[in-house]
Design an enzyme around this catalytic site. Sequence first.
Site, PDB file in Angstrom:
ATOM      1  N   ALA A 253      36.755  79.721  86.510  1.00 44.31           N
ATOM      2  CA  ALA A 253      37.427  78.490  86.958  1.00 44.31           C
ATOM      3  C   ALA A 253      36.456  77.329  86.864  1.00 44.31           C
ATOM      4  CB  ALA A 253      37.909  78.668  88.388  1.00 44.31           C
ATOM      5  N   CYS A 261      38.709  71.840  69.973  1.00 49.73           N
ATOM      6  CA  CYS A 261      39.788  72.736  69.528  1.00 49.73           C
ATOM      7  C   CYS A 261      40.890  73.051  70.537  1.00 49.73           C
ATOM      8  CB  CYS A 261      39.187  74.006  68.960  1.00 49.73           C
ATOM      9  SG  CYS A 261      38.369  73.636  67.393  1.00 49.73           S
TER      10      CYS A 261
HETATM   11  N1  LIG Z   1      34.457  73.382  65.630  1.00 46.05           N
HETATM   12  C1  LIG Z   1      34.773  74.626  65.874  1.00 46.05           C
HETATM   13  O1  LIG Z   1      34.150  75.259  66.712  1.00 46.05           O
HETATM   14  C2  LIG Z   1      35.898  75.308  65.163  1.00 46.05           C
HETATM   15  C3  LIG Z   1      36.759  74.600  64.325  1.00 46.05           C
HETATM   16  N2  LIG Z   1      37.811  75.238  63.701  1.00 46.05           N
HETATM   17  C4  LIG Z   1      38.666  74.515  62.780  1.00 46.05           C
HETATM   18  O2  LIG Z   1      37.937  74.347  61.551  1.00 46.05           O
HETATM   19  C5  LIG Z   1      38.243  73.077  60.970  1.00 46.05           C
HETATM   20  C6  LIG Z   1      36.957  72.289  60.763  1.00 46.05           C
HETATM   21  O3  LIG Z   1      36.431  71.996  62.035  1.00 46.05           O
HETATM   22  P1  LIG Z   1      34.949  71.398  62.210  1.00 46.05           P
HETATM   23  O4  LIG Z   1      34.001  72.172  61.383  1.00 46.05           O
HETATM   24  O5  LIG Z   1      34.721  71.254  63.664  1.00 46.05           O
HETATM   25  O6  LIG Z   1      35.195  69.952  61.532  1.00 46.05           O
HETATM   26  P2  LIG Z   1      34.227  68.685  61.445  1.00 46.05           P
HETATM   27  O7  LIG Z   1      35.105  67.529  61.639  1.00 46.05           O
HETATM   28  O8  LIG Z   1      33.021  68.913  62.282  1.00 46.05           O
HETATM   29  O9  LIG Z   1      33.732  68.730  59.919  1.00 46.05           O
HETATM   30  C7  LIG Z   1      34.552  68.508  58.810  1.00 46.05           C
HETATM   31  C8  LIG Z   1      33.662  68.080  57.644  1.00 46.05           C
HETATM   32  O10 LIG Z   1      34.469  67.939  56.475  1.00 46.05           O
HETATM   33  C9  LIG Z   1      33.980  66.842  55.725  1.00 46.05           C
HETATM   34  N3  LIG Z   1      35.033  66.422  54.790  1.00 46.05           N
HETATM   35  C10 LIG Z   1      36.183  65.771  55.051  1.00 46.05           C
HETATM   36  N4  LIG Z   1      36.897  65.607  53.929  1.00 46.05           N
HETATM   37  C11 LIG Z   1      36.194  66.175  52.921  1.00 46.05           C
HETATM   38  C12 LIG Z   1      36.418  66.335  51.528  1.00 46.05           C
HETATM   39  N5  LIG Z   1      37.516  65.866  50.941  1.00 46.05           N
HETATM   40  N6  LIG Z   1      35.471  66.964  50.804  1.00 46.05           N
HETATM   41  C13 LIG Z   1      34.342  67.432  51.369  1.00 46.05           C
HETATM   42  N7  LIG Z   1      34.091  67.301  52.689  1.00 46.05           N
HETATM   43  C14 LIG Z   1      35.000  66.697  53.461  1.00 46.05           C
HETATM   44  C15 LIG Z   1      33.605  65.819  56.770  1.00 46.05           C
HETATM   45  O11 LIG Z   1      32.693  64.873  56.270  1.00 46.05           O
HETATM   46  C16 LIG Z   1      32.985  66.729  57.854  1.00 46.05           C
HETATM   47  O12 LIG Z   1      31.586  66.876  57.668  1.00 46.05           O
HETATM   48  C17 LIG Z   1      39.264  72.416  61.896  1.00 46.05           C
HETATM   49  O13 LIG Z   1      40.544  72.708  61.419  1.00 46.05           O
HETATM   50  C18 LIG Z   1      39.027  73.112  63.227  1.00 46.05           C
HETATM   51  O14 LIG Z   1      40.187  73.137  64.018  1.00 46.05           O
HETATM   52  C19 LIG Z   1      38.028  76.579  63.862  1.00 46.05           C
HETATM   53  C20 LIG Z   1      37.211  77.327  64.672  1.00 46.05           C
HETATM   54  C21 LIG Z   1      36.073  76.763  65.370  1.00 46.05           C
HETATM   55  O1  LIG Z   2      39.199  77.016  67.451  1.00 46.28           O
HETATM   56  C1  LIG Z   2      38.102  76.713  67.858  1.00 46.28           C
HETATM   57  O2  LIG Z   2      37.502  75.700  67.535  1.00 46.28           O
HETATM   58  C2  LIG Z   2      37.359  77.580  68.815  1.00 46.28           C
HETATM   59  O3  LIG Z   2      37.758  77.197  70.156  1.00 46.28           O
HETATM   60  C3  LIG Z   2      37.098  77.913  71.192  1.00 46.28           C
HETATM   61  O4  LIG Z   2      35.688  77.741  71.099  1.00 46.28           O
HETATM   62  P1  LIG Z   2      34.922  76.466  71.710  1.00 46.28           P
HETATM   63  O5  LIG Z   2      35.877  75.335  71.857  1.00 46.28           O
HETATM   64  O6  LIG Z   2      33.709  76.276  70.876  1.00 46.28           O
HETATM   65  O7  LIG Z   2      34.398  76.885  73.139  1.00 46.28           O
HETATM   66  P2  LIG Z   2      34.848  77.907  74.301  1.00 46.28           P
HETATM   67  O8  LIG Z   2      33.687  78.717  74.682  1.00 46.28           O
HETATM   68  O9  LIG Z   2      36.090  78.613  73.982  1.00 46.28           O
HETATM   69  O10 LIG Z   2      35.121  76.883  75.495  1.00 46.28           O
HETATM   70  C4  LIG Z   2      36.168  75.918  75.412  1.00 46.28           C
HETATM   71  C5  LIG Z   2      36.310  75.215  76.750  1.00 46.28           C
HETATM   72  O11 LIG Z   2      36.835  76.089  77.740  1.00 46.28           O
HETATM   73  C6  LIG Z   2      36.028  76.056  78.911  1.00 46.28           C
HETATM   74  N1  LIG Z   2      36.059  77.391  79.556  1.00 46.28           N
HETATM   75  C7  LIG Z   2      35.822  78.511  78.834  1.00 46.28           C
HETATM   76  C8  LIG Z   2      35.877  79.747  79.429  1.00 46.28           C
HETATM   77  C9  LIG Z   2      36.201  79.862  80.798  1.00 46.28           C
HETATM   78  O12 LIG Z   2      36.281  80.951  81.395  1.00 46.28           O
HETATM   79  N2  LIG Z   2      36.427  78.723  81.485  1.00 46.28           N
HETATM   80  C10 LIG Z   2      36.370  77.478  80.908  1.00 46.28           C
HETATM   81  O13 LIG Z   2      36.605  76.455  81.590  1.00 46.28           O
HETATM   82  C11 LIG Z   2      34.638  75.674  78.416  1.00 46.28           C
HETATM   83  O14 LIG Z   2      33.866  75.114  79.450  1.00 46.28           O
HETATM   84  C12 LIG Z   2      34.987  74.684  77.319  1.00 46.28           C
HETATM   85  O15 LIG Z   2      35.189  73.395  77.865  1.00 46.28           O
HETATM   86  C13 LIG Z   2      37.393  79.411  71.018  1.00 46.28           C
HETATM   87  O16 LIG Z   2      36.706  80.156  72.022  1.00 46.28           O
HETATM   88  C14 LIG Z   2      36.966  79.898  69.638  1.00 46.28           C
HETATM   89  O17 LIG Z   2      37.334  81.253  69.466  1.00 46.28           O
HETATM   90  C15 LIG Z   2      37.669  79.040  68.578  1.00 46.28           C
HETATM   91  O18 LIG Z   2      37.245  79.400  67.292  1.00 46.28           O
END
Ligand SMILES: NC(=O)C1=CN([C@@H]2O[C@H](COP(=O)(O)OP(=O)(O)OC[C@H]3O[C@@H](n4cnc5c(N)ncnc54)[C@H](O)[C@@H]3O)[C@@H](O)[C@H]2O)C=CC1
Ligand SMILES: O=C(O)[C@H]1O[C@H](OP(=O)(O)OP(=O)(O)OC[C@H]2O[C@@H](n3ccc(=O)[nH]c3=O)[C@H](O)[C@@H]2O)[C@H](O)[C@@H](O)[C@@H]1O
Length: 451
Positions: A253, A261
């Site tokens: 909590a 995300c």
């Molecule tokens: N951040 C995370 O922890 C996670 C993100 N995702 C998903 O993955 C996707 C990417 O997320 P992030 O990596 O956080 O995005 P981000 O916004 O950090 O990075 C995206 C990158 O793509 C580049 N870009 C944009 N258009 C482009 C193009 N036409 N050619 C080449 N590069 C280009 C941008 O300059 C940027 O560096 C999203 O759909 C997100 O929901 C999934 C799991 C975890």
């Molecule tokens: O789609 C995504 O981008 C990612 O989103 C989350 O990953 P992330 O956002 O990096 O971080 P988490 O560890 O999931 O935490 C997310 C938020 O929930 C909160 N949280 C998490 C766990 C919990 O028990 N309580 C809680 O408040 C954290 O403080 C944080 O603000 C998912 O855990 C990943 O599996 C997924 O790939």
Amino acid sequence: MKNIAVVGTGYVGLVTGVCLADLGHHVICIDVDEEKVSHMRKGYSPIYEPQLEGLMKKNIEEGRLTFTTNHAWGIPNMDVIFLAVGTPQQQDGSADLTYVQRAVNDIAQHINRDVIVVNKSTVPVGTNESIQQYFNQHVGELGRVDVVSNPEFLREGSAVYDMFHGDRIIIGAENEGAALLVEELYRRLKLPVVKTDIRSAEMIKYASNAFLATKISFINEISSICEKVGANIEDVAYGMGKDRRIGTQFLQAGIGYGGSCFPKDTNALVQIAGNVEHKFDLLESVIHVNNRQQVLLVKKAKERFGSLHGKRVAMLGLAFKPKTDDIRESASVVVANELIQEGAYVTAYDPIAMPNASKVLNVEFANSTAEALQDADAALIITEWDEFKQLPLSTFSEQMRVPMVFDGRNCYTLEAIQESYLEYHSIGRPVIGEVDLHKFEYTQNYLSEHG
Ligand SMILES: NC(=O)C1=CN([C@@H]2O[C@H](COP(=O)(O)OP(=O)(O)OC[C@H]3O[C@@H](n4cnc5c(N)ncnc54)[C@H](O)[C@@H]3O)[C@@H](O)[C@H]2O)C=CC1
Ligand SMILES: O=C(O)[C@H]1O[C@H](OP(=O)(O)OP(=O)(O)OC[C@H]2O[C@@H](n3ccc(=O)[nH]c3=O)[C@H](O)[C@@H]2O)[C@H](O)[C@@H](O)[C@@H]1O
């Protein structure tokens, strides 16, 4: 070993590229951000992520990892092209596919052979089929493109670990050969693989994030009830989690979920459901509970002081969770803006997220926890950094004018608090050590009148 291009080198693209290079593939990471690319070429990571920079440097030195801004150089002759661009939230909550569309167009222009395009971006159900159609119409005779959905589940702050030790790899494909090839890319990770159709793979990603968000909002609701009935949320969550059907994870909590995300993906899933005339009541409530939770500490502080006008408030932690410098959708942004609106003077400290926070928050930034706490009337803990958890509790009472702590992350045991001189408000646990606020008001009035 395959030749792989990764288009979009944000969190997901960079970690994927580095991981695939470390598995022995030859990887070219393409990004449109020139500054980022020149930084990465030198082996510097543009994001704070444990283990990432070391692995980047190693794979660059060993010649398996390169970076470019030039799609014309990176796309041709590849076996596999990963797509990992952002899919941010639009005003109405739905996913903005502009970056995906542009990247797909960039890829299509330079394909010169048969290739598999693996999409890691989180996209609404049906998007990958549209991408497939786009390639079918625009690539022509030069090559056959097979689109595969391979959603990503890494967490920020443990992204490298998650990439190598994930719970599963989801592969959604229409073409069995393409699915097999993607499975083969990851074979050395020895992780369970779930193969399915493209739409189901897309849905698995949204459903997983929505379910985790639901767990968090559920436990936050239970914590609010615990406060009212005199139960302790830590014990309740522990007792619940012992049931393996429930599990211990994501029952912490706190001040609500943030990050790039959960907020956007829960909103997008509500939209996806709405588009097929299904009102996702449960998920709407999850979002509503989270919005309420993010302002809970300010509400508690306001109730305790009567008004926060003119109060000095220290905010400890700005990142949406520890081990990241990401403040996107962090509760800290909501809390800081609420405090300012209430007329409080806010001083914030975060071990690494201050450079990012300074771009969006109009508060003072301190160089240390102690500096942020100096002469404060209240401290609000937003992120559970180890630095705060390990802080001697005397730091609060020594530095603050009023030793009043509102802990949004339950960083301390109630036993430790009982031995301190703090008035301590946490989430789902009883208030400890109420101080006589009149005494502090009197001292302040006396000091301001007599210098
Ligand atoms: N951040 C995370 O922890 C996670 C993100 N995702 C998903 O993955 C996707 C990417 O997320 P992030 O990596 O956080 O995005 P981000 O916004 O950090 O990075 C995206 C990158 O793509 C580049 N870009 C944009 N258009 C482009 C193009 N036409 N050619 C080449 N590069 C280009 C941008 O300059 C940027 O560096 C999203 O759909 C997100 O929901 C999934 C799991 C975890
Ligand atoms: O789609 C995504 O981008 C990612 O989103 C989350 O990953 P992330 O956002 O990096 O971080 P988490 O560890 O999931 O935490 C997310 C938020 O929930 C909160 N949280 C998490 C766990 C919990 O028990 N309580 C809680 O408040 C954290 O403080 C944080 O603000 C998912 O855990 C990943 O599996 C997924 O790939």
